[in-house]
Design a protein around this motif. Structure first.
Motif, PDB file in Angstrom:
ATOM      1  N   GLN A 177       0.831  -1.202   0.000  1.00  0.00           N
ATOM      2  CA  GLN A 177       0.000   0.000   0.000  1.00  0.00           C
ATOM      3  C   GLN A 177       0.872   1.261   0.000  1.00  0.00           C
ATOM      4  OE1 GLN A 177      -3.416  -0.560  -0.157  1.00  0.00           O
ATOM      5  NE2 GLN A 177      -2.663  -2.672  -0.309  1.00  0.00           N
ATOM      6  N   PRO A 178       0.333   2.380  -0.471  1.00  0.00           N
ATOM      7  CA  PRO A 178       1.068   3.639  -0.346  1.00  0.00           C
ATOM      8  C   PRO A 178       1.320   3.970   1.126  1.00  0.00           C
ATOM      9  CG  PRO A 178      -0.770   3.868  -1.880  1.00  0.00           C
ATOM     10  CD  PRO A 178      -0.938   2.545  -1.196  1.00  0.00           C
ATOM     11  N   MET A 179       2.448   4.627   1.378  1.00  0.00           N
ATOM     12  CA  MET A 179       2.854   4.918   2.753  1.00  0.00           C
ATOM     13  C   MET A 179       2.735   6.399   3.062  1.00  0.00           C
ATOM     14  SD  MET A 179       6.245   2.548   3.047  1.00  0.00           S
ATOM     15  CE  MET A 179       6.516   2.262   1.306  1.00  0.00           C
ATOM     16  N   GLY A 180       2.304   6.702   4.266  1.00  0.00           N
ATOM     17  CA  GLY A 180       2.264   8.084   4.737  1.00  0.00           C
ATOM     18  C   GLY A 180       3.570   8.461   5.388  1.00  0.00           C
ATOM     19  N   GLY A 181       4.655   8.352   4.629  1.00  0.00           N
ATOM     20  CA  GLY A 181       5.993   8.645   5.147  1.00  0.00           C
ATOM     21  C   GLY A 181       6.688   7.384   5.605  1.00  0.00           C
ATOM     22  N   SER A 182       8.004   7.494   5.735  1.00  0.00           N
ATOM     23  CA  SER A 182       8.787   6.365   6.221  1.00  0.00           C
ATOM     24  C   SER A 182      10.127   6.839   6.763  1.00  0.00           C
ATOM     25  CB  SER A 182       9.021   5.334   5.112  1.00  0.00           C
ATOM     26  OG  SER A 182       9.927   4.344   5.567  1.00  0.00           O
ATOM     27  N   PHE A 183      10.953   7.444   5.886  1.00  0.00           N
ATOM     28  CA  PHE A 183      12.310   7.875   6.231  1.00  0.00           C
ATOM     29  C   PHE A 183      13.185   6.700   6.658  1.00  0.00           C
ATOM     30  CE2 PHE A 183       9.253  11.220   7.651  1.00  0.00           C
ATOM     31  CZ  PHE A 183       9.366  12.003   6.523  1.00  0.00           C
ATOM     32  N   GLY A 184      12.776   5.488   6.249  1.00  0.00           N
ATOM     33  CA  GLY A 184      13.481   4.266   6.595  1.00  0.00           C
ATOM     34  C   GLY A 184      12.745   3.406   7.599  1.00  0.00           C
ATOM     35  N   HIS A 185      11.682   3.945   8.215  1.00  0.00           N
ATOM     36  CA  HIS A 185      10.928   3.214   9.248  1.00  0.00           C
ATOM     37  C   HIS A 185      10.349   1.928   8.689  1.00  0.00           C
ATOM     38  CE1 HIS A 185       9.127   2.780  13.059  1.00  0.00           C
ATOM     39  NE2 HIS A 185       8.001   3.459  12.887  1.00  0.00           N
ATOM     40  N   LYS A 186       9.873   1.973   7.436  1.00  0.00           N
ATOM     41  CA  LYS A 186       9.178   0.828   6.874  1.00  0.00           C
ATOM     42  C   LYS A 186      10.122  -0.094   6.105  1.00  0.00           C
ATOM     43  CE  LYS A 186       5.014   3.281   7.625  1.00  0.00           C
ATOM     44  NZ  LYS A 186       4.189   4.422   7.250  1.00  0.00           N
ATOM     45  N   LEU A 187      11.408   0.001   6.476  1.00  0.00           N
ATOM     46  CA  LEU A 187      12.366  -1.055   6.162  1.00  0.00           C
ATOM     47  C   LEU A 187      12.348  -2.135   7.239  1.00  0.00           C
ATOM     48  CD1 LEU A 187      15.367   1.113   4.942  1.00  0.00           C
ATOM     49  CD2 LEU A 187      14.223  -0.634   3.583  1.00  0.00           C
ATOM     50  N   GLU A 188      11.422  -2.009   8.171  1.00  0.00           N
ATOM     51  CA  GLU A 188      11.275  -2.969   9.264  1.00  0.00           C
ATOM     52  C   GLU A 188       9.942  -3.703   9.135  1.00  0.00           C
ATOM     53  OE1 GLU A 188      13.669  -3.610  11.310  1.00  0.00           O
ATOM     54  OE2 GLU A 188      14.992  -1.908  10.893  1.00  0.00           O
ATOM     55  N   MET A 189       9.802  -4.806   9.888  1.00  0.00           N
ATOM     56  CA  MET A 189       8.570  -5.581   9.751  1.00  0.00           C
ATOM     57  C   MET A 189       8.075  -6.177  11.058  1.00  0.00           C
ATOM     58  SD  MET A 189      10.060  -8.891   7.708  1.00  0.00           S
ATOM     59  CE  MET A 189      11.408  -9.892   8.336  1.00  0.00           C
ATOM     60  N   THR A 190       8.540  -5.654  12.190  1.00  0.00           N
ATOM     61  CA  THR A 190       8.045  -6.148  13.472  1.00  0.00           C
ATOM     62  C   THR A 190       6.529  -6.059  13.555  1.00  0.00           C
ATOM     63  OG1 THR A 190      10.096  -5.483  14.559  1.00  0.00           O
ATOM     64  CG2 THR A 190       8.183  -5.855  15.973  1.00  0.00           C
ATOM     65  N   HIS A 191       5.979  -4.935  13.057  1.00  0.00           N
ATOM     66  CA  HIS A 191       4.521  -4.745  13.123  1.00  0.00           C
ATOM     67  C   HIS A 191       3.774  -5.789  12.304  1.00  0.00           C
ATOM     68  CE1 HIS A 191       5.825  -2.809   9.462  1.00  0.00           C
ATOM     69  NE2 HIS A 191       4.589  -2.626   9.069  1.00  0.00           N
ATOM     70  N   VAL A 192       4.365  -6.205  11.183  1.00  0.00           N
ATOM     71  CA  VAL A 192       3.712  -7.223  10.358  1.00  0.00           C
ATOM     72  C   VAL A 192       3.760  -8.575  11.064  1.00  0.00           C
ATOM     73  CG1 VAL A 192       3.758  -8.415   8.146  1.00  0.00           C
ATOM     74  CG2 VAL A 192       4.245  -5.972   8.247  1.00  0.00           C
ATOM     75  N   GLU A 193       4.878  -8.883  11.689  1.00  0.00           N
ATOM     76  CA  GLU A 193       4.961 -10.131  12.452  1.00  0.00           C
ATOM     77  C   GLU A 193       3.887 -10.160  13.533  1.00  0.00           C
ATOM     78  OE1 GLU A 193       9.031 -11.307  13.602  1.00  0.00           O
ATOM     79  OE2 GLU A 193       9.714  -9.624  12.384  1.00  0.00           O
ATOM     80  N   GLN A 194       3.685  -9.029  14.205  1.00  0.00           N
ATOM     81  CA  GLN A 194       2.659  -8.961  15.239  1.00  0.00           C
ATOM     82  C   GLN A 194       1.258  -9.142  14.652  1.00  0.00           C
ATOM     83  OE1 GLN A 194       3.595  -5.123  16.848  1.00  0.00           O
ATOM     84  NE2 GLN A 194       5.135  -5.905  18.278  1.00  0.00           N
ATOM     85  N   ALA A 195       1.006  -8.516  13.509  1.00  0.00           N
ATOM     86  CA  ALA A 195      -0.308  -8.662  12.869  1.00  0.00           C
ATOM     87  C   ALA A 195      -0.565 -10.108  12.493  1.00  0.00           C
ATOM     88  CB  ALA A 195      -0.382  -7.767  11.634  1.00  0.00           C
ATOM     89  N   VAL A 196       0.453 -10.798  11.995  1.00  0.00           N
ATOM     90  CA  VAL A 196       0.288 -12.212  11.633  1.00  0.00           C
ATOM     91  C   VAL A 196       0.036 -13.052  12.878  1.00  0.00           C
ATOM     92  CG1 VAL A 196       1.488 -14.224  10.686  1.00  0.00           C
ATOM     93  CG2 VAL A 196       1.610 -12.011   9.503  1.00  0.00           C
ATOM     94  N   GLU A 197       0.759 -12.786  13.954  1.00  0.00           N
ATOM     95  CA  GLU A 197       0.520 -13.508  15.203  1.00  0.00           C
ATOM     96  C   GLU A 197      -0.930 -13.357  15.656  1.00  0.00           C
ATOM     97  OE1 GLU A 197       3.651 -13.817  18.457  1.00  0.00           O
ATOM     98  OE2 GLU A 197       4.281 -11.968  17.432  1.00  0.00           O
TER      99      GLU A 197
END
Length: 750
Positions: free
Chosen positions: A421-441
């Motif tokens: 999806q399009p991102m509302g900013g990142s500056f490198g933040h969305k080079l990570e995926m901890t939040h996705v791992e949590q969503a999958v859990e």
């Protein structure tokens, strides 16, 4: 047809294939066959070969696999294809496509070679070309490092050209004429008699013939879209009218909502929790223990936020020092400590010998941890069943997410679908995926139901993987009114191994070049010149932040150079120009002097101007900043910025990216830091982590040069010179040399 039958032709380097009654075209620069994302969900008898262009009965789709986080990535990728395809990209569907190894980024690792960007000799260029190999092996479908345009510039134009010529061949065979007699325009092939046949009408014919791969890319003088001042980004209307759908806005039918709390000491455990209060709250559906924390599933996001904060948690200590004071003590002890030696990519002349003779100028600099703090906090939707996992999120690393989700769910990688999806900013933040791992859990706890997980702002700030804090020590000498010796040491925790290990579980051996990037690779010819990186122990887990290593090293290198130039008693701009050994960089410095009317004089009482230079991502950037000293503090009046990133494909967006980089760099230099107590950042929302205010924003003038031989990206290079130019200007106005960021720890701003 079996899956093996579907993929039999995917070894084509450039190809076309039938897709739902249409045709796909694409290119990739690799010899070994790579799985194609479009093989997923194909019906029997259909095939697809690494497409970037799909033409179907309902229209044209352009595949733009580099993520868009506000920098205009989708728009420029679509324009690169459309320029050769002869279509208006506004008429096409723009899609990031499904992630796949075929979309690896061949340019993203080039910054890691042990050659400065201005070295374009045969050995350096061969090594840069070779970096496409590990990018392919590690399936680096990554958006970052200002690499989207360098990676796409030839690749996507080739995809458009192959599609155009193959469609012309289909029309030629249908009409019984030679392809050389045909022209294209606005999504149509034009026959010699003026008859026009739409690409859509030709798609089925094109799918039955071998693609035309012997194509010539158009000369820039023939461009209709690229390089034009009036070019309009494809997302501008949606973003200006508030109708853009970001990841945080996306919805899936039947979804529930969730939020989480994890140990504020990143990596620490949840020892126990009491959720009785949360369970009694309105809308709460389920409490779910997750790795390092706990989550709440509810009937809306706000209720999930409230409930998860009502859970009483007992945390273990984080696996790193508890406070910033302890961390900086470690960094101070690491710099110049041979036990912490990591690498030395620049060592010219006899630095040690020179420092043993005469007066030595010394200075120590410090930069803090910095949060990414984009406006959109981390979020993801996940749905898990026994046969599939679907994920909707804004991300710069979709293939890494796919692979990690497969590990978590036990599914095959082919059963995981990531919808970027399009991102509302990142500056490198969305080079990570901890939040996705949590969503999958969380989704695994309610199988079959889509779960929309959103971090609160506080969770986002405290669980960011920040830009590393660092300490630098400079020692140098001047002689005969010139800089003679420059010795810079930098200590910080490893960044790249830390990040890559989180994504893959694989440790990268060898040095971490980001420790000195932006300092060792500057185009200056100093007789005795040395830059050394020292690798401090791992502390807070860190990650890439806009301009990565150069974000801090630009401050270290240029400010210490400015100190030496001042000690030599010579003009700051003139001495940088004299020392410069790269023609394009020298022209950048000369031009910023012309723009700012730099003549060596003082701009006026209580006023000062500073100059700074940094080459990052191969892009030389020079800035001159003018400030006024007032009774209330420093006012930033004006910024002049000159950049040479090679040919400019979108002048309007180029200027916007440089403006944004300057403001981003200045705001953080003035105000921003993460300080730690009890293992957690004390700054957990924007009120405690201020950028530059609107009333503080200076007049900014930007000029683009095109003397560089290569095309480069521009999202990050505007950031590094901002902090040193401001610090140098403050020195010029006040006589106060500030060697620590943020600057507001030592001086006020108005």
């Amino acid at each position: 047809m079996s899956q093996a039958g579907k993929i039999a032709r995917r070894t084509f380097l450039i190809g076309s294939a039938t897709i739902v009654g249409g045709v796909a075209f694409g290119t990739y620069l690799a010899k070994r066959a790579i799985p194609n994302p479009l093989l997923q969900d194909l019906a029997d008898g259909e095939a697809a070969i690494t497409p970037y262009v799909k033409i179907e009965a309902n229209g044209i789709t352009l595949i733009t696999p580099r993520a868009d986080k506000g920098q205009g990535s989708y728009s420029i990728q679509a324009s690169l294809i459309a320029e050769e395809l002869d279509i208006d990209p506004v008429t096409a569907t723009i899609s990031p496509g499904m992630p796949g190894p075929a979309y690896f980024n061949s340019a993203v690792l080039q910054e890691g070679v042990p050659f400065p960007a201005y070295d374009q000799g045969a050995v350096a260029e061969t090594m840069r070309s070779f970096m496409a190999v590990p990018a392919k092996i590690f399936q680096m479908q990554v958006t970052g490092g200002s690499s989207t345009v360098p990676d796409s510039y030839i690749k996507l134009r080739m995809a458009g050209a192959v599609a155009r010529e193959t469609l012309k061949e289909a029309a030629a065979q249908r009409a019984g004429v030679s392809r050389t007699e045909l022209k294209t325009d606005a999504g149509r092939v034009i026959l010699p008699d003026g008859t026009q046949i739409s690409y859509v009408d030709l798609a089925a014919d094109a799918a039955t013939i071998d693609p035309i791969t012997d194509v010539t890319l158009r000369d820039p003088s023939e461009w209709r879209l690229l390089g034009k001042v009036n070019a309009k980004r494809l997302d501008m209307v949606a973003k200006c009218t508030g109708t853009e759908i970001y990841g945080i806005d996306y919805a899936v039918e039947g979804m529930v909502y969730a939020s989480v709390r994890a140990n504020p000491g990143i990596g620490g455990d949840l020892l126990s929790f009491n959720a009785s209060a949360a369970e009694a709250m309105r809308g709460v559906q389920k409490i779910v223990p997750i790795k390092h924390g706990v989550g709440v599933i509810a009937d809306n996001t706000w209720r999930a936020f409230q409930a998860v904060n009502a859970i009483e948690c007992e945390w273990s200590a984080g696996p790193y020092p508890a406070s910033s004071i302890e961390m900086f003590d470690i960094l101070e002890k690491a710099v110049d400590n041979e036990d912490m030696y990591d690498h030395r990519q620049r060592d010219e002349g006899d630095v040690s010998g020179a420092l043993e003779r005469g007066e030595v100028i010394e200075a120590t600099y410090r930069i803090p941890y910095l949060a990414h703090a984009p406006l959109e906090p981390m979020n993801a939707i996940a749905r898990v069943t026994n046969t599939a996992c679907e994920i909707w999120t804004g991300t710069q690393i979709p293939l890494f997410i796919r692979n990690k989700a497969a590990q978590l769910t036990g599914l095959d990688e082919e059963q995981v679908f990531v919808y970027v999806q399009p991102m509302g900013g990142s500056f490198g933040h969305k080079l990570e995926m901890t939040h996705v791992e949590q969503a999958v859990e969380l989704a695994m706890a309610v199988k079959g139901t889509p779960v929309k997980m959103t971090w609160s702002r506080e969770e986002d700030m405290t669980h960011d993987y920040p830009r590393p804090a660092a300490v630098s020590r400079g020692r140098g000498k001047v002689a005969d009114g010139k800089v003679d010796t420059f010795d810079l040491s930098v200590s910080q925790s490893a960044l790249t191994p830390n990040w890559f290990g989180r994504l893959t579980g694989t440790t990268i051996p060898g040095p971490d070049a980001t420790i000195t990037t932006g300092s060792w690779d500057q185009p200056f010819d100093i007789p005795n010149y040395r830059v050394t990186g020292y690798r401090a122990p791992d502390m807070v887990p860190v990650s890439s932040w806009r301009s990565v290593g150069a974000s801090g090293n630009g401050f270290f290198h240029d400010c210490f150079l400015d100190e030496l130039i001042h000690a030599a008693g010579v003009d700051p701009l003139a001495e940088r120009i004299r020392l410069c050994l790269d023609d394009a960089s020298r022209k950048v410095l000369e031009t910023v002097g012309d723009m700012s009317r730099w003549d060596g004089s003082t701009p006026g009482e209580n006023r000062g101007r500073g100059v700074a230079f940094c080459m990052s991502f191969g892009v030389p950037v020079a800035q001159v900043i003018e400030v006024t000293k007032t009774d209330a503090g420093i006012k930033i009046d004006k910024v002049f910025c000159v950049v040479d990133s090679g040919p400019v494909l979108d002048p309007t967006n180029f200027e916007a990216q440089v403006f944004g980089g300057v403001i981003f760099g200045l705001g953080h230099a003035m105000n921003a830091e993460l300080t730690y107590e009890n293992h957690a950042p004390q700054q957990d929302n924007f009120h405690a982590y201020e950028g530059m205010r609107l009333y503080q924003t200076p007049v900014i003038e930007v000029k683009a040069l095109s003397n560089a031989s290569k095309i480069r990206g521009i999202g990050e290079p505007g950031v590094p010179p901002a902090a040193p130019a401001l610090a140098n200007a403050i020195f010029a106005a006040t006589g106060q040399r500030i060697r620590e960021l943020p600057l507001n720890k030592h001086i006020n701003f108005v």
